[in-house]
Design an enzyme around this catalytic site. Sequence first.
Site, short mmCIF file in Angstrom:
data_model
loop_
_atom_site.label_atom_id
_atom_site.label_comp_id
_atom_site.label_asym_id
_atom_site.label_seq_id
_atom_site.Cartn_x
_atom_site.Cartn_y
_atom_site.Cartn_z
N ASP A 225 0.61 -0.87 -0.12
CA ASP A 225 -0.45 0.08 -0.22
C ASP A 225 0.68 1.70 0.02
O ASP A 225 0.84 2.00 1.12
CB ASP A 225 -1.25 -0.16 1.35
CG ASP A 225 -2.14 -1.10 1.09
OD1 ASP A 225 -2.11 -1.91 0.06
OD2 ASP A 225 -2.68 -1.28 2.14
N TYR A 228 -1.77 4.77 -2.37
CA TYR A 228 -3.40 4.68 -2.26
C TYR A 228 -3.83 5.49 -3.56
O TYR A 228 -4.94 6.54 -3.36
CB TYR A 228 -4.21 5.34 -0.90
CG TYR A 228 -3.54 4.52 0.66
CD1 TYR A 228 -4.35 3.42 0.61
CD2 TYR A 228 -2.09 4.63 0.83
CE1 TYR A 228 -4.48 2.71 1.83
CE2 TYR A 228 -2.03 3.88 1.87
CZ TYR A 228 -3.34 2.17 2.38
OH TYR A 228 -3.30 1.59 2.90
N ASN A 281 -3.24 -4.90 -1.25
CA ASN A 281 -4.80 -4.54 -1.45
C ASN A 281 -4.85 -3.08 -2.52
O ASN A 281 -5.29 -3.57 -3.41
CB ASN A 281 -5.91 -4.65 -0.71
CG ASN A 281 -6.11 -3.78 0.91
OD1 ASN A 281 -4.61 -3.56 1.16
ND2 ASN A 281 -6.78 -3.04 0.67
N HIS A 363 2.20 -8.85 2.74
CA HIS A 363 0.65 -7.39 3.50
C HIS A 363 0.02 -8.14 5.08
O HIS A 363 -0.03 -6.44 5.54
CB HIS A 363 -0.07 -6.63 1.75
CG HIS A 363 -0.32 -6.13 2.53
ND1 HIS A 363 0.25 -4.72 3.12
CD2 HIS A 363 -1.98 -4.82 2.33
CE1 HIS A 363 -1.13 -3.47 3.24
NE2 HIS A 363 -1.99 -3.88 2.88
N HIS A 373 -9.92 -5.64 9.29
CA HIS A 373 -9.29 -6.94 8.23
C HIS A 373 -8.64 -8.45 9.51
O HIS A 373 -7.71 -8.88 9.09
CB HIS A 373 -7.88 -6.49 8.12
CG HIS A 373 -8.06 -5.32 6.87
ND1 HIS A 373 -8.96 -5.63 5.96
CD2 HIS A 373 -7.61 -4.32 7.22
CE1 HIS A 373 -8.88 -4.03 5.07
NE2 HIS A 373 -8.23 -3.18 6.07
N HIS A 400 -1.42 -3.69 6.25
CA HIS A 400 -2.91 -3.79 6.31
C HIS A 400 -3.67 -2.86 7.42
O HIS A 400 -4.61 -2.50 6.88
CB HIS A 400 -2.96 -5.54 6.40
CG HIS A 400 -4.02 -5.37 5.24
ND1 HIS A 400 -4.94 -4.53 4.10
CD2 HIS A 400 -5.21 -6.11 5.60
CE1 HIS A 400 -5.97 -5.34 3.79
NE2 HIS A 400 -6.44 -6.75 4.58
N VAL A 401 -3.00 -3.64 8.55
CA VAL A 401 -3.94 -2.56 9.85
C VAL A 401 -3.52 -1.28 10.17
O VAL A 401 -2.30 -1.42 10.57
CB VAL A 401 -3.97 -3.69 10.72
CG1 VAL A 401 -4.91 -3.31 11.38
CG2 VAL A 401 -4.69 -5.21 11.06
N HIS A 402 -4.31 -0.84 10.44
CA HIS A 402 -3.47 0.88 10.44
C HIS A 402 -3.31 1.01 11.26
O HIS A 402 -3.95 2.12 12.55
CB HIS A 402 -4.43 1.95 9.44
CG HIS A 402 -4.74 1.65 8.31
ND1 HIS A 402 -5.69 2.32 7.36
CD2 HIS A 402 -4.29 0.64 7.24
CE1 HIS A 402 -4.93 1.93 6.08
NE2 HIS A 402 -4.29 1.21 6.38
#
Length: 532
Positions: A225, A228, A281, A363, A373, A400-402
Amino acid sequence: MDSSMNIAALSLCIMLLSSVSPNGAIPTTLDGPFKPVTVPLDKSFRGNAVDLPGTDPRVQRIAKGFEPEQISVSLSSTPDSVWISWITGKYQIGENIKPLDPKTVASVVQYGIARSQLENERKGYSLIYNQLYPFEGLQNYTSGIIHHVRLRGLQPDTLYHYKCGDPSISAMSDIHYFRTMPASSPSSYPARIGVVGDLGLTYNTTSTIHHLMANHPDLVLLIGDATYADLYRTNGIGADCYSCSFANTLIRTTYQPRWDYWGRFMEPLVSRVPLMMIEGNHEIEQQVGNKTFAAYSARFAFPSKESGSSSTFYYSFNAGGIHFVMLGSYANYDKYGDQYKWLENDLAKVDRTVTPWLVATWHAPWYSTYTAHYREAECMRVAMEELLYKNRVDIVFNGHVHAYERSNRVYNYTLDPCGPVHITVGDGGNREKMAITHADEPGNCPVPSSTPDKFMGGFCAFNFTSGPAAGKFCWDKQPDYSAYRESSFGHGILQVKNKTHALWTWHRNQDAYNSIGDVIYIVRQPERCPIE
């Protein structure tokens, strides 16, 4: 050692002294497993999660004609080789676009150890890519000419100067520099490895990169990522949540100039510090004919061929005494697929007497306790975890997880002294919301049917059959495998000291760059945990 390195070393000492335990010692994984810790953050905090506009001077094009821009360095699979990449020419966006001809501009790098004598020259290849849509009213995109040149026969741990471009048309860059990785050896390692995920191009991102550069990394891992760009329609209108704001679009679109903005912003760092990227993603970017990952696969140079991979989605490389395995969350990962077979072959070739450390990245995390997620990558875990465990992977990095989360050593959801430490660093600073809620908090456990990955499909996340969460889909308290979690933006630094000890530090954006949010020594025990 130059003055900047002395300053960095002094700053590190100050940071560590301020982050040790009350008895004065930095904790190690040998002291664990640790009691789970959650550091809550004000739910209104998002920093400055606003994208840099195209008018910001840091993202505007200043190159003229076919002068190189968006220059970057990446590693090959071995320390005697690197890739230099750049772009020449302007992108085009609109209904009537005419792709540039890559053959019209040469791909040349001139380099040498002495800045005043760039006596070596290498040529590479070039390409363009398109982002096309089948619906009237959507703007198509064609890139500038993307160049990739592989330099070979380099000396390890050596500073090289270079310039790139096409000398035949007087379109060469300024002189830049990079340092090669140390030779593969149990006694040589890059001093500092920066780790970031889910970066984006916001004012949060600028803080992350500013702090990262202040920590003087020798190598940067980007765990998916990057830009964006897919939070935008093709007319440049964006939103924090694409599906929320553009619910009626026939296809999820993307505004590809954001990639060019990102490349220009990142150039001061990645033109001298190698960046190793793996897909996330937000790189999917579906277009006409269901084609995906066009920008990702074209813009970065990957050591896929050198490491025996047939795909840009997974590859490996060495950096000193570390072997890195970069895996694809969005490529077939079942036991009969190409990625799994490649991984088996790659791991079988690893000589732990030469590269004692084995680090894996991809990721989407397998071990995350956030609602966002939650257990989304369960099918990948079911397929691959045993293989990584038997080969004694030491550390796993995910995005992936912010948010930030570090696990105790874990295997199959069970505390295991021979399992890897899983670290989620999806906190680079993008414009989407920060992950705050935890699946183990009352009312937050997702519905199992909502968890499968939309791109890869499949369903493997069932209720647990044993352990503290037996009969449930979520724990009712922070799981014992979760050692530390905090919702904040930031980056991490990995410093491998020798064949058994590596220092991990995590730095929050809201702190001064010389502060540490989390610190631990990750310790290998090869005698206790031999390769199966």
